[in-house]
Design a protein around this motif. Structure first.
Motif, PDB file in Angstrom:
ATOM      1  N   ALA A  80       0.623  -1.124   0.008  1.00 13.09           N
ATOM      2  CA  ALA A  80       0.001  -0.131  -0.192  1.00 13.09           C
ATOM      3  C   ALA A  80       0.811   1.337   0.132  1.00 13.09           C
ATOM      4  CB  ALA A  80      -0.867   0.039   1.070  1.00 13.09           C
ATOM      5  N   ALA A  81       2.007   1.143   0.781  1.00 11.97           N
ATOM      6  CA  ALA A  81       2.767   2.297   0.699  1.00 11.97           C
ATOM      7  C   ALA A  81       3.520   2.596  -0.626  1.00 11.97           C
ATOM      8  CB  ALA A  81       4.084   2.222   1.791  1.00 11.97           C
ATOM      9  N   GLU A  82       4.009   1.514  -1.289  1.00 12.86           N
ATOM     10  CA  GLU A  82       4.472   1.624  -2.663  1.00 12.86           C
ATOM     11  C   GLU A  82       3.463   2.383  -3.489  1.00 12.86           C
ATOM     12  OE1 GLU A  82       7.272  -1.392  -3.668  1.00 12.86           O
ATOM     13  OE2 GLU A  82       5.972  -2.537  -2.375  1.00 12.86           O
ATOM     14  N   LEU A  83       2.102   1.755  -3.453  1.00 10.81           N
ATOM     15  CA  LEU A  83       1.109   2.291  -4.602  1.00 10.81           C
ATOM     16  C   LEU A  83       0.790   3.713  -4.227  1.00 10.81           C
ATOM     17  CD1 LEU A  83      -0.652   1.093  -6.672  1.00 10.81           C
ATOM     18  CD2 LEU A  83      -2.216   0.538  -5.009  1.00 10.81           C
ATOM     19  N   ALA A  84       1.001   4.110  -2.947  1.00  9.32           N
ATOM     20  CA  ALA A  84       0.694   5.484  -2.412  1.00  9.32           C
ATOM     21  C   ALA A  84       1.596   6.580  -3.243  1.00  9.32           C
ATOM     22  CB  ALA A  84       0.490   5.745  -1.131  1.00  9.32           C
ATOM     23  N   ARG A  85       2.870   5.908  -3.519  1.00 15.26           N
ATOM     24  CA  ARG A  85       3.698   6.962  -4.115  1.00 15.26           C
ATOM     25  C   ARG A  85       3.446   7.305  -5.769  1.00 15.26           C
ATOM     26  NH1 ARG A  85       8.833   7.473  -1.826  1.00 15.26           N
ATOM     27  NH2 ARG A  85       9.840   7.531  -3.720  1.00 15.26           N
ATOM     28  N   ASP A  86       3.787   8.356  -6.074  1.00 12.92           N
ATOM     29  CA  ASP A  86       3.501   9.087  -7.531  1.00 12.92           C
ATOM     30  C   ASP A  86       4.419   8.354  -8.374  1.00 12.92           C
ATOM     31  OD1 ASP A  86       1.793  10.701  -6.457  1.00 12.92           O
ATOM     32  OD2 ASP A  86       2.914  12.340  -6.158  1.00 12.92           O
ATOM     33  N   ALA A 111      -5.657  -1.286  -2.428  1.00  9.50           N
ATOM     34  CA  ALA A 111      -6.042  -0.661  -3.843  1.00  9.50           C
ATOM     35  C   ALA A 111      -7.267   0.104  -3.497  1.00  9.50           C
ATOM     36  CB  ALA A 111      -6.859  -1.693  -4.770  1.00  9.50           C
ATOM     37  N   MET A 112      -8.022  -0.251  -2.402  1.00  4.15           N
ATOM     38  CA  MET A 112      -9.120   0.661  -1.948  1.00  4.15           C
ATOM     39  C   MET A 112      -8.990   1.988  -0.773  1.00  4.15           C
ATOM     40  SD  MET A 112     -11.387  -0.930  -3.581  1.00  4.15           S
ATOM     41  CE  MET A 112     -11.537  -2.510  -4.437  1.00  4.15           C
ATOM     42  N   HIS A 115      -9.809   6.223  -6.414  1.00  4.75           N
ATOM     43  CA  HIS A 115      -9.816   6.843  -7.685  1.00  4.75           C
ATOM     44  C   HIS A 115      -8.293   7.227  -8.172  1.00  4.75           C
ATOM     45  CE1 HIS A 115     -10.709   9.745 -10.826  1.00  4.75           C
ATOM     46  NE2 HIS A 115      -9.668  10.550 -10.531  1.00  4.75           N
ATOM     47  N   VAL A 116      -7.421   7.271  -7.325  1.00  2.00           N
ATOM     48  CA  VAL A 116      -6.022   7.631  -7.680  1.00  2.00           C
ATOM     49  C   VAL A 116      -5.327   6.426  -7.879  1.00  2.00           C
ATOM     50  CG1 VAL A 116      -3.673   8.637  -6.940  1.00  2.00           C
ATOM     51  CG2 VAL A 116      -5.841   9.867  -6.350  1.00  2.00           C
ATOM     52  N   ASN A 117      -5.716   5.256  -7.037  1.00  4.24           N
ATOM     53  CA  ASN A 117      -4.964   4.195  -7.273  1.00  4.24           C
ATOM     54  C   ASN A 117      -5.408   3.556  -8.536  1.00  4.24           C
ATOM     55  OD1 ASN A 117      -3.504   4.299  -4.933  1.00  4.24           O
ATOM     56  ND2 ASN A 117      -4.653   3.037  -3.642  1.00  4.24           N
ATOM     57  N   LEU A 172     -14.543  -3.215  -7.496  1.00  2.11           N
ATOM     58  CA  LEU A 172     -13.854  -3.976  -8.398  1.00  2.11           C
ATOM     59  C   LEU A 172     -13.843  -3.626 -10.060  1.00  2.11           C
ATOM     60  CD1 LEU A 172     -11.952  -6.317  -7.974  1.00  2.11           C
ATOM     61  CD2 LEU A 172     -13.922  -7.689  -8.507  1.00  2.11           C
ATOM     62  N   ARG A 173     -15.076  -3.111 -10.056  1.00  4.54           N
ATOM     63  CA  ARG A 173     -15.418  -2.645 -11.740  1.00  4.54           C
ATOM     64  C   ARG A 173     -14.455  -1.536 -11.894  1.00  4.54           C
ATOM     65  NH1 ARG A 173     -19.354   1.115 -12.811  1.00  4.54           N
ATOM     66  NH2 ARG A 173     -20.486   1.752 -10.985  1.00  4.54           N
TER      67      ARG A 173
END
Length: 835
Positions: free
Chosen positions: A678-684, A713-714, A718-720, A749-750
């Protein structure tokens, strides 16, 4: 048919006959922003029926694609070389493309490259003489296979669009003829001719010439041409023809057949001898065609699965299709002319009735979810859209509503919601529900959290069996409810429970009540069980994140347990040795990342039915020079807390891509799965990190799979979702890990471009041991949910053949776990791939 790269060539698109047909239908040289409102409504209905992102009517002229109507309400234009629909017009056939990025005809187009169009379906729209005017197309930003039913619905809407274009052309022709007739200097504006007693034409006006096609100078003074469509030659003399108004089908010079209304009159001399027979005819072909089209449109509405209802401005029902009758239990005869609001009781969602009326009168439409009452008193959950209709002068004239019955879908969603947030054994909230409560639902900030662990619970299972153990857990839940009836209580895991205390309750008082309830000799069926509990208490602080509050309560509980069990302990910063140990580990991990101490192990993923390896998952291992092999469960949380997770993630990604390319170079390419936290996914820069690793290694993007947990992911959907779509556009597969432990929602999920769902191992573990069948129900629901959006399902933690058989029967495609292989070095994976 595959079109080679370069400037496309469209001979059929630019054919003169087709361009003439466009002109006849007033569709040539349209302005790029022209939008047809009727077709706009039709495309909106089609988009709802097909449940797809966009449906549009596109007209293809000699140089452009013009969006004549779209479900988004917007128009636009494209050059032919960038047009999807030009290819459909050129082929003159329905085209279905589940994924345009895999299709040689469309993959090079800008909209395909940008990911704006992924799935594409289109069918030609023809004129009455068979010329292709354009297309009705449906597009999606996700891959999808179009079902036979969807193609049938698309074709049905195309027929409606063709009918509208034909009606539009017919109305244009009628206006054109009226304009010409008004300009004529003839006394009779209809097709008028007169013949003498010998059948010779003496009068043939311009209208007759236009209707029948026979030039005036070729007809006058000659025998009357054959006009009756049924007769090759006249069989009756003029004097025998019926007099008065009648209907006739007449044939034109070019062979067309017309429906006409004819008034025939005879002029006789004083002696009664026939002088002239005057024939005045009007062409009613377009009127007949329009009537037939209206009948066809009515039939389409009757065949729709959604309830379609139109009302006047006083909400009196005008139309009511068969689906509406099925949905509400009232026939058309019961509803026509009645105020819909007084017959069908309606309960709006949170937006309320005020929002309905406001949106209708300010925006022209409303969309939302409501609950309505059928004739038999049963309630039906409805997803509806109401649009304001306007007359030819642009004035409001009524409303049209399209309603879909979503009652069963709501029930399924509620069941899945319950399964996702309720502990199957105790009926308490589960861990995910606890986190959601702390983040979203707490009315005030918790003044304390109690972390409760049943001492020596494993001994209960070992001595009395798991059935008694489950009964103990159920009894624990009941006792906690008695001790803290106004608190939020959750089963955290195993024999651990959490109580969230809010004002006016006092945490220490609640903790004492909990210990009194849990301490003592319990009677479980015919058995007696001695139980007590260790309770940790952490006091709330508005500056303290919920996760840290839980951690502190957990630390306090372990303080109580290590202090002798059967006691209560409060969190104390001075005794938080675990925090100091994590700080030390973080510093050592930072050094280890620069010294190459982090290595990868690989766990294969296999095809359940065929048994071959379909992917391998990269698992980080820390080979500490002094501590030895450090468990990922120890160093990964440290990395996340310290911020080292980004460097760790880049290193794992670099090694994984390099190893994947090495295997590909040996002739055995295999997909590599890498976890992204989650921390990696949060990075730009997460997308750039993946792109860089692929570029440096040379690994094809199709051989890389990025796994993100459902909860990660949740966190910022929107950003993820945008980041994951960017990865998918690179060609990287996206998988949702630990599915079922978080939101588990079709609505969420969609929005994600995921191809794969991984069922959390906790559900797999309980598949064959859960006597209630709850775990199997959860997995079945997850498989159904995933397959509903065309996603592949992978089961984690498969350890027995019995689990494998159940998963295969439930429709799960792939699996990984100790049954197939434990994590292994790269060399062993290489040998496995070469078997």
């Amino acid at each position: 048919m595959t079109v080679p790269r370069g400037e496309p060539h469209f001979p059929q698109v630019t054919a003169p006959a087709r361009l003439r047909a466009l002109t006849r239908h007033d569709l040539h040289d349209l302005p790029g922003d022209h939008v047809d409102p009727t077709l706009g409504t039709l495309t909106q209905l089609a988009a709802q029926a097909l449940r797809i992102d966009l449906v549009a009517v596109n007209i293809i002229d000699a140089a452009r694609q013009i969006t004549f109507a779209a479900s988004t309400g917007e128009g636009g234009q494209l050059e032919l070389r960038e047009s999807f629909c030009a290819h459909v017009v050129e082929r003159d056939e329905t085209v279905l493309v589940p994924d345009v990025r895999l299709d040689g005809t469309f993959e090079h187009l800008a909209l395909a490259r940008a990911g704006a169009i992924v799935a594409y379906a289109a069918t030609p729209l023809r004129s009455s003489d068979g010329q292709v005017l354009g297309t009705l197309c449906a597009v999606d930003t996700r891959p999808r296979d179009f079902t036979t039913e969807e193609v049938r619905e698309l074709t049905a809407f195309a027929r409606l669009a063709q009918a509208h274009l034909a009606q539009r052309a017919a109305l244009r022709d009628a206006r054109h003829e009226r304009a010409q007739l008004q300009a004529l200097l003839e006394a009779v504006p209809l097709a008028t001719f007169a013949t003498d007693q010998n059948g010779v034409v003496r009068l043939w006006n311009d209208a007759a010439q236009r209707m029948y096609g026979h030039p005036k100078d070729e007809v006058l003074g000659q025998p009357l041409p054959t006009l009756r469509a049924q007769d090759a030659q006249p069989t009756r003399t003029p004097g025998d023809l019926p007099v008065g108004l009648q209907e006739e089908r007449r044939r034109t010079l070019d062979g067309r057949t017309l429906d006409t209304h004819v008034h025939r009159a005879e002029l006789r001399d004083a002696q009664g001898a026939l002088v002239l027979t005057v024939d005045v005819a009007s062409d009613v072909t377009d009127t007949r065609r329009a009537r037939r089209l209206l009948e066809q449109q009515s039939q389409v509405l009757e065949d729709m699965s959604e309830a379609v209802i139109s009302c006047d401005l006083q909400y009196r029902v005008l139309t009511w299709n068969a689906a509406a009758a099925r949905m509400y239990g009232y026939d058309w005869e019961d509803m026509v002319g009645r105020d819909f609001r007084t017959v069908i009781a309606t309960r709006f969602d949170a937006s309320g009735a005020d929002a309905f009326y406001r949106d209708i009168h300010t925006r022209g439409s409303w969309e939302g979810q409501i609950v309505q009452t059928r004739r038999d008193g049963r309630e039906v959950h409805v997803r509806g859209r109401t649009t304001l209709m306007r007359d030819v002068d642009g004035q409001p004239s009524g409303f049209v509503t399209v309603n879909e019955d979503v009652t069963e879908r709501q029930a399924l969603h509620a069941q899945l919601e319950h399964l996702a947030y309720t502990d199957a054994v105790t009926g308490l909230a589960n861990r995910q529900a606890l986190l959601r409560f702390l983040h979203e639902r707490a009315p005030v900030w918790p003044c304390g959290v109690l972390f409760i662990d049943l001492d020596d619970f494993k001994l209960v299972n070992d001595v009395h069996g798991h059935a008694v153990g489950d009964a103990v857990l159920v009894e624990t839940a009941a006792r906690l409810r008695r001790a803290a009836p106004d608190a939020f209580i959750a089963r955290f895991s195993g024999d651990e429970f959490v109580v969230v205390v809010t004002a006016p309750l006092e945490p220490l008082s609640v903790a004492e009540a909990v210990q009194r309830e849990l301490d003592g000799l319990w009677t479980i069926g015919t058995r007696s069980v001695r139980l007590n509990a260790s309770v940790g208490v952490a006091h709330g602080d508005e500056e303290l994140p919920p996760g840290e509050l839980l951690r502190r309560a957990d630390v306090a509980m372990y303080t109580a347990k290590t202090g002798g069990k059967d006691r209560m302990a409060e969190y104390d910063d001075r005794t938080d040795e675990a925090r100091q140990e994590r700080a030390i580990l973080a510093a050592e991990l930072a050094r280890g990342l620069t010294r190459g101490e982090v290595v990868l192990a690989w766990q294969p993923r296999v095809h359940l039915s065929e048994g071959h390896v379909v992917a391998v998952e990269a698992l980080a291992r820390w080979q500490h020079p002094e501590r030895g092999l450090v468990s990922p469960g120890v160093f990964i949380p440290v990395a996340e807390e310290s911020g080292l997770i980004h460097e760790l993630g880049r290193e794992v990604l670099r090694q994984a891509c390099a190893q994947g390319q090495a295997w590909a170079n040996t002739g055995r390419p295999v997909r590599i799965a890498v976890n992204v936290s989650a921390a990696e996914l949060a990075r730009d820069d997460v997308v750039q990190d993946v792109r860089d690793a692929l570029t440096r290694s040379g690994l094809p993007p199709r051989l890389l799979e990025v796994e993100v947990t459902e909860s990660a992911a949740m966190q910022d959907l929107h950003v993820n979702a945008e980041k994951l779509r960017a990865l998918a556009e690179l060609g990287v597969a996206v998988a949702i890990d630990d599915f079922g432990t978080g939101y588990s929602s079709l609505n969420y999920l969609r929005h994600l471009p995921a191809r794969i769902v991984k069922v959390d191992q906790s559900f797999v573990r309980d598949l064959t041991s859960d006597t209630t069948g709850t775990a199997r129900s959860i997995v079945r629901a997850i498989v159904t949910l995933a397959h509903g959006v065309q996603m592949r399902v992978v089961a984690e933690g498969v350890e027995t053949e019995e689990q494998r058989a159940v998963l295969l029967a439930l429709g799960c495609e792939d699996a990984q776990g100790f049954l197939f292989a434990r994590p292994m070095p790269a060399e062993e994976v290489g040998r496995l791939l070469w078997r």
